[in-house]
Scaffold this active site. Structure first.
Site, PDB file in Angstrom:
ATOM      1  CB  ALA A 181      -0.939  -0.010   1.202  1.00  9.85           C
ATOM      2  CE  LYS A 241      -1.036 -12.041  -1.468  1.00 10.25           C
ATOM      3  NZ  LYS A 241      -0.475 -10.934  -0.648  1.00 10.25           N
ATOM      4  CB  THR A 298       3.428 -11.861  -0.411  1.00 16.56           C
ATOM      5  OG1 THR A 298       2.541 -11.068  -1.196  1.00 16.56           O
ATOM      6  CG2 THR A 298       2.896 -11.927   0.998  1.00 16.56           C
ATOM      7  NE  ARG A 305      -0.934  -5.260   8.317  1.00 14.94           N
ATOM      8  CZ  ARG A 305      -2.112  -4.731   8.618  1.00 14.94           C
ATOM      9  NH1 ARG A 305      -3.146  -5.525   8.851  1.00 14.94           N
ATOM     10  NH2 ARG A 305      -2.267  -3.430   8.678  1.00 14.94           N
ATOM     11  CG  ASN A 306       0.085 -12.745   4.893  1.00 15.50           C
ATOM     12  OD1 ASN A 306      -0.769 -13.359   5.500  1.00 15.50           O
ATOM     13  ND2 ASN A 306      -0.210 -11.722   4.102  1.00 15.50           N
ATOM     14  CB  VAL A 329      -6.151  -8.024   9.939  1.00 13.13           C
ATOM     15  CG1 VAL A 329      -6.790  -9.031   8.975  1.00 13.13           C
ATOM     16  CG2 VAL A 329      -7.182  -7.477  10.907  1.00 13.13           C
TER      17      VAL A 329
END
Length: 409
Positions: A181, A241, A298, A305-306, A329
């Site tokens: 983002a 993913k 990612t 975050r993952n 989250v």
């Protein structure tokens, strides 16, 4: 699996259009569009983005910079006031200046009034509830783009399918791709896919299709949108993913490096492709921005975050202490369960996702779970060779997992 069972929606591609030029001897694939379509497509005049988190704000800023009248809806009065007065969103996008023509409101009805198109940008767990709220305030026919990645727990529905249950009289699609983002908000070159069902009419006049018009609405000198009709392929890539990224983070946290990540990314792509194809999606789509592109991004940066969650867990940090104890989250966390639930229903083997699930929800030790993953039966690549041989180390790995299970009981 517990909960309500809902049949997985089938995806049926629309019929191809035969070439009309008698001199053209090359058949177009079914997804091709008339060659002059780019000269007639127009962006939406007004757009409402529902969700003022980091990605919703970034997308709204992109549309506003493209010249579209854009309204951003958020629950927090504080966030809304800051966007309108200071042209920043310090809660979700600190140190990012937003366009002055971007307007925000906490009144959902006001935000949706007069909108030519809507983007729903909330966590996957909130898509159903937010879609119900949106449905109460927009007339039939307004196209909806869902910008969330995941599979709904219990039902096994993709995010667009969840929205379609509530927004039955709307064209519902998805916008997805390899995006952070903050980078999007500050204008770094970014590419995504705008995917919607293409009706027969859409194929005759693609310039009026929602997929093309959303692509035109968002595209700027730094933001590029491609068009697709393969919602299943796009959404499966975006959901899976996140789980593979947690696996990559875990391995890095434990102390492994590039060999391991490359193996997980590559075999993760295979898991994506097999599940997408089983549901009617295309391998070609998974090989594009929304699959391989998003997975590569990612799995390569703790900005995700993952991956960050996996990294912290791999370092031995307890889940409640991850992210310095802040509630975050992490889409791949919930989807590790919903994706494997769906895969089990369909008879699809997804060993990486299963390993992550076993660690997050079944108390498996990270190193032992991945030792078991690496000692699965030796198979062929390509899978068409249909070979399988017991791994020499499989017995030791299974014994280690059994000991870990005994400790948890």
């Amino acid at each position: 699996m517990g909960g309500r069972q809902v049949p997985v929606a089938e995806f049926t591609p629309a019929s191809p259009i035969a070439p009309t030029d008698a001199d053209d001897k090359t058949l177009r694939p079914e997804t091709s569009l008339p060659e002059n379509s780019e000269t007639h497509a127009h962006p939406f005049a007004s757009l409402t983005v529902v969700g003022a988190g980091s990605w919703g704000t970034a997308l709204a800023a992109t549309a506003a910079r493209a010249g579209t009248k854009t309204t951003l809806w958020g629950r927090s009065e504080k966030v809304v006031n800051e966007i309108n007065e200071a042209h920043t969103n310090s809660v979700f996008l600190p140190d990012c200046e937003l366009p002055r023509n971007l307007k925000a409101t906490s009144d959902l009805k006001a935000a949706l009034t007069g909108a030519d198109a809507v983007m729903i940008v909330v966590p996957s767990s909130a898509i159903r509830a937010v879609s119900e709220q949106v449905a109460a305030h927009i007339p039939e026919g307004v196209p909806i783009a869902v910008c969330a990645k995941g599979i709904e727990a219990d039902t096994g529905l993709l995010m667009t399918q969840v929205a379609e249950v509530v927004l039955a009289n709307h064209s519902v699609g998805v916008i997805s791709g390899p995006t952070f983002a903050r980078e999007t908000a500050i204008g770094h070159p970014t590419a995504v896919v705008s995917a919607f069902p293409f009706s027969y009419v859409d194929r005759l006049t693609p310039d009026e299709s929602p997929a093309v018009r959303f692509a035109m609405t968002l595209s700027t000198e730094a933001f590029r949108a491609y068009v697709s009709d393969d919602l299943v392929g796009v959404e499966i890539g975006g959901a899976v993913k996140n789980v593979v990224a947690i696996a990559c983070g875990m391995m890095q946290g434990v102390g492994f490096a590039e060999n391991t990540r490359a193996a997980l990314i590559t075999r993760g792509i295979d898991e994506m492709m097999v599940l997408a194809e089983k549901l009617g999606g295309r391998r070609e789509t998974v090989a594009g921005l929304s699959g391989v592109g998003d997975l590569t991004l990612t799995c390569s940066s703790p900005t995700s975050r993952n991956m960050s969650l996996g990294l912290q867990l791999g370092q031995g940090i307890a889940r409640e202490d991850c992210f310095e104890g802040r509630h975050m989250v992490v889409e791949g966390e919930a989807n590790a369960r919903s994706i494997t639930d769906l895969a089990r229903r369909l008879g699809v083997t997804m060993p990486i996702c299963e390993a992550v699930r076993s660690i997050l929800y079944e108390g498996a030790d990270i190193e032992e779970a991945f030792a078991a993953l690496w000692s699965r039966p030796i198979e062929a690549e390509p899978s068409a060779m249909d070979l399988s041989y017991s791994h020499p180390a499989s017995q030791e790995a299974q014994e280690a997992l059994a000991r870990a299970a005994e400790k948890m009981s």
